[in-house]
Design an enzyme around this catalytic site. Structure first.
Site, PDB file in Angstrom:
ATOM      1  CG  MET A   1      -1.911  -1.200   1.177  1.00  0.00           C
ATOM      2  SD  MET A   1      -3.454  -0.939   2.052  1.00  0.00           S
ATOM      3  CE  MET A   1      -2.859  -0.649   3.704  1.00  0.00           C
TER       4      MET A   1
ATOM      5  CG  LEU B   1       7.225   1.402  -0.954  1.00  0.00           C
ATOM      6  CD1 LEU B   1       7.977   1.123  -2.259  1.00  0.00           C
ATOM      7  CD2 LEU B   1       6.300   0.237  -0.620  1.00  0.00           C
TER       8      LEU B   1
ATOM      9  CG  HIS C   1       7.023  -2.081   1.989  1.00  0.00           C
ATOM     10  ND1 HIS C   1       6.865  -0.966   2.772  1.00  0.00           N
ATOM     11  CD2 HIS C   1       5.828  -2.723   2.005  1.00  0.00           C
ATOM     12  CE1 HIS C   1       5.623  -0.918   3.228  1.00  0.00           C
ATOM     13  NE2 HIS C   1       4.968  -1.981   2.795  1.00  0.00           N
TER      14      HIS C   1
ATOM     15  CE  LYS D   1       4.077  -4.673  11.734  1.00  0.00           C
ATOM     16  NZ  LYS D   1       2.818  -4.376  11.115  1.00  0.00           N
ATOM     17  CG  ASP D   2       0.898  -7.152   7.888  1.00  0.00           C
ATOM     18  OD1 ASP D   2       0.318  -6.521   8.783  1.00  0.00           O
ATOM     19  OD2 ASP D   2       1.703  -6.619   7.107  1.00  0.00           O
TER      20      ASP D   2
ATOM     21  CB  ILE E   1      12.658  -5.614   8.129  1.00  0.00           C
ATOM     22  CG1 ILE E   1      12.879  -6.572   6.942  1.00  0.00           C
ATOM     23  CG2 ILE E   1      13.850  -4.686   8.288  1.00  0.00           C
ATOM     24  CD1 ILE E   1      14.101  -7.473   7.051  1.00  0.00           C
TER      25      ILE E   1
ATOM     26  CB  SER F   1       4.475  -0.854  10.729  1.00  0.00           C
ATOM     27  OG  SER F   1       3.178  -0.351  10.456  1.00  0.00           O
TER      28      SER F   1
ATOM     29  NE  ARG G   1      -2.666   1.531   9.929  1.00  0.00           N
ATOM     30  CZ  ARG G   1      -3.103   0.540   9.141  1.00  0.00           C
ATOM     31  NH1 ARG G   1      -2.451  -0.598   9.108  1.00  0.00           N
ATOM     32  NH2 ARG G   1      -4.179   0.698   8.393  1.00  0.00           N
TER      33      ARG G   1
END
Ligand code: PAF
Length: 283
Positions: free
Chosen positions: A33, A36, A40, A152-153, A179, A188, A190
């Site tokens: 999304m 980055l 990513h 992570k997710d 990472i 993240s 966020r």
């Protein structure tokens, strides 16, 4: 340094990927999304170890956000993302508009069962339908041979694996290690919402999870270890803990001591919701 090709239509994406296929090249995809970060970029590196070409999608997918969530405020930094993709040697950035992905009249939703039950779904009930729908579309648009998703997710990774298995989508799903920064905080997009004081608290999340995972591996009672982790998160400064749960690694069924496990958590710092997970070491 060569720049990635940037396309925003499904037709151009297909033309480009078809060309690579004619040359006999293997194609990997990294769905993102945007906004980055090093996490990513590590997915792109892993993609390029497994394939000749790497497509990165950058699309803030509205169908996975609830009306109360941060869709409008979600960081969007396309120019910077493209610079980072150039450094990472990604070959193509697919940057569709919402209208390209969900044209007027769009009316389909994919709902995956199994590993989507509980955890995130208890707090974000339509999240995985949104993820599964957009990932299925991206796979059908780009037709990659493989795709890389971060651990992570972790629940998302399990849901995407289930989606591909159940719908016979011929895409090999590669899970990539999380990472972390020097303090163990999982990267993240966020994290950009966090102020300096919140960052200090956020960095406790992985420390508390690791401690609980070690306690579980050493035979501590599951409920006691989880309650202790909940308490420690609140003491560290998190305002609210959505869940800390021990699950089986593959199915995400409740964890039993003799099975490979994962400890997963979601907790709030102000208006920012952080998630993380760690392996429960085998005893
Ligand atoms: O993990 C993400 O960034 C998103 O959920 C994904 C997989 C790109 C789908 O929008």
């Amino acid at each position: 340094m060569s720049r990635p090709i940037v396309v925003d239509s499904v037709a151009s994406l297909r033309t480009q990927v078809r060309g690579w296929r004619r040359e006999g090249l293997r194609v990997a995809m990294v769905p993102t999304m945007g906004a980055l970060h090093d996490g990513h970029l590590s997915l792109v590196r892993i993609a390029l170890e497994s394939a000749d070409r790497c497509v990165v999608s950058i699309f803030v997918n509205p169908t996975q956000f609830a009306p109360t969530e941060d869709l409008d405020k979600y960081p969007r930094r396309l120019a910077r993302d493209l610079d980072q993709l150039a450094t990472a040697k990604a070959d193509l950035a697919f940057t569709p508009t919402v209208g390209e992905m969900y044209p007027a009249g769009f009316a389909t939703r994919i709902s995956v069962g199994g590993p989507s039950a509980g955890l995130e779904s208890d707090f974000r009930p339509s999240f995985f339908d949104g993820v599964a729908t957009v990932v299925a579309k991206l796979f059908l648009q780009a037709t990659p041979d493989c795709a890389v998703f971060g651990e992570k997710d972790y629940q998302q990774l399990c849901v995407v694996r289930q989606l591909c298995r159940d719908l016979d989508l011929p895409v090999e799903i590669i899970g990539a290690p999380t990472i972390r920064d020097a303090y163990g905080l999982a990267m993240s997009s966020r994290n950009a919402y966090l102020g300096a004081a919140e960052l200090g608290i956020a960095r406790q999340l992985n420390v508390i999870l690791r401690k609980a995972a070690l306690a579980l591996a050493a035979g501590s009672d599951r409920i006691d270890a989880i309650n202790e982790a909940n308490r420690s998160l609140i003491t560290a400064g998190f305002q609210k803990v959505d869940y800390v749960e021990a699950r089986e690694t593959q199915t995400l069924a409740p964890w039993r001591q003799d099975r490979p496990g994962r400890l997963l958590a979601a907790a709030w710092l102000g208006n920012t919701r952080l998630i993380d997970n760690v392996e429960i070491p085998s005893a």
